[in-house]
Design a protein around this motif. Sequence first.
Motif, short mmCIF file in Angstrom:
data_model
loop_
_atom_site.label_atom_id
_atom_site.label_comp_id
_atom_site.label_asym_id
_atom_site.label_seq_id
_atom_site.Cartn_x
_atom_site.Cartn_y
_atom_site.Cartn_z
N LEU A 166 -2.63 11.13 -7.00
CA LEU A 166 -2.20 9.77 -6.50
C LEU A 166 -0.50 9.69 -6.38
O LEU A 166 0.09 9.11 -7.20
N VAL A 167 -0.29 10.36 -5.33
CA VAL A 167 1.23 10.47 -4.93
C VAL A 167 1.98 9.27 -4.62
O VAL A 167 3.08 9.24 -4.59
N HIS A 168 1.19 8.65 -4.25
CA HIS A 168 1.57 7.18 -3.69
C HIS A 168 1.00 6.05 -4.23
O HIS A 168 0.54 5.08 -3.43
N LEU B 39 -3.27 -1.64 -3.23
CA LEU B 39 -1.92 -1.67 -4.05
C LEU B 39 -1.76 -2.61 -5.12
O LEU B 39 -1.10 -2.55 -6.24
N GLN B 40 -2.50 -3.79 -5.03
CA GLN B 40 -2.71 -4.96 -6.17
C GLN B 40 -4.06 -5.16 -6.87
O GLN B 40 -4.67 -6.21 -6.70
N ASP B 41 -4.20 -4.31 -7.56
CA ASP B 41 -5.39 -4.30 -8.29
C ASP B 41 -5.31 -4.22 -9.98
O ASP B 41 -4.54 -3.39 -10.28
N ASP C 184 0.99 2.90 -10.13
CA ASP C 184 1.60 4.10 -10.95
C ASP C 184 1.45 5.49 -9.93
O ASP C 184 0.40 6.01 -9.84
N ALA C 185 2.56 5.74 -9.63
CA ALA C 185 2.43 7.17 -8.81
C ALA C 185 3.42 8.25 -9.43
O ALA C 185 4.10 9.02 -9.03
N HIS D 24 5.01 13.25 1.15
CA HIS D 24 6.00 12.29 1.62
C HIS D 24 7.00 12.35 0.93
O HIS D 24 7.00 12.38 -0.38
N THR D 25 8.12 12.17 1.42
CA THR D 25 9.34 11.90 0.73
C THR D 25 9.60 10.61 0.50
O THR D 25 10.42 10.40 -0.57
N ILE D 26 9.32 9.69 1.26
CA ILE D 26 9.37 8.16 1.01
C ILE D 26 7.80 7.66 1.04
O ILE D 26 7.20 8.09 1.85
N ASN D 27 7.77 6.61 0.42
CA ASN D 27 6.28 5.96 0.23
C ASN D 27 5.83 5.49 1.62
O ASN D 27 6.94 4.73 2.11
N PRO D 28 4.73 6.01 2.14
CA PRO D 28 4.50 5.63 3.56
C PRO D 28 4.07 3.87 3.65
O PRO D 28 4.01 3.36 4.85
N HIS D 29 3.74 3.21 2.44
CA HIS D 29 3.44 1.91 2.53
C HIS D 29 4.74 0.97 2.40
O HIS D 29 5.03 -0.06 3.20
N ASP D 30 5.69 1.36 1.45
CA ASP D 30 6.98 0.66 1.16
C ASP D 30 7.80 1.48 0.57
O ASP D 30 7.74 2.04 -0.25
#
Length: 356
Positions: free
Chosen positions: A13-15, A21-23, A29-30, A55-61
Amino acid sequence: MSIPLARFGVWALVHGSRAALQDPEEPYDASWTRNKALVLEAERLGYDSVLVAQHTINPHDPNLDQLEAWTASAALAALTERIEIIAAIKPYLYHPVVLAKMAQQIEHISQGRFAINLVNAWNRPELERAGIGFAEHDARYAYGREWITVVEALLRGERTSFNGEHFHIDDYLLRPADPFRARPRIYVGGESEPARQLVADKGDVWFINGQPLEDVARLIADVSARTRPASLAGLRFGLSAFVIARESDEEAQQHLAHLFALAAKDAPLRAQQKANIDPKAVMFQTFAQTPRVGSNGGTAAGLVGSYDTVARRIAAFQHAGIELFMLQFQPFEADMRTFAEQVIPRVHALNALNAG
């Protein structure tokens, strides 16, 4: 085609959560702490592999947390004893000599349980904001072909020279060599024409994104028909899938509907993510055709239903040639346990019945 023995893996769960995401049942929690605990439990439960996406930055936000793949993989290699650790790599982020040395070291730490997952970058800001630039789709694959050619030779312990468009390597040798096998396993992702040819020429295992059985069978047939170098063994196949396994088909469909409702809350983030995606990426063209939850095809593979239903569908994918099932869940830890306890034994029983 002989039916491969099923292996099962989990996505780290890297991101954070894979479906929504809103569960409230699975707060975002990454963290390293969560991922360490998850992988150690997966190993205890009998899972065969873990995939650590890069990923170096989160692909969602970009304001959300993001686990770093290669430092995490090195730590997991030291903490685990049996599970295969697959670290994804985007070639533009590391020079091939540096990456090969890192991979060689993690291979030693894990005592022969490490693998690379070569992927083509699709998240434009990740490269552009770093000043690296985001090349056109086919140009990225040409770069990746040169890159993996250098990495593969160095991982074999060969004295390597290479003169290409992107890399110029002069008599390079990495030591210590791999004492466990010829080199770490190479997984390759991507379903475009350049990706398929790269898989045939350079890969050990092709990761296919979750999609219906008939589509997966066509992909396997296409790549299996391609000529491979004599130095490589036969190509093997893996499938990404999001699993919802419950006591009944009705319960599974109810949870799927629940996840769709939760995922709808992420619509603004998904829209931003879509704007960052290379439109030529076949993966996302495929995703647009089937409603789903989860990443990399998610529930489009159809592993939603009762324990028996999911086991039968997995067996059908095995008949098509899939060996490794790289799985996602939500809630992750709870459903990962349920799958190990209820579905994996059913799959093995079906395999034994079919073999008899």
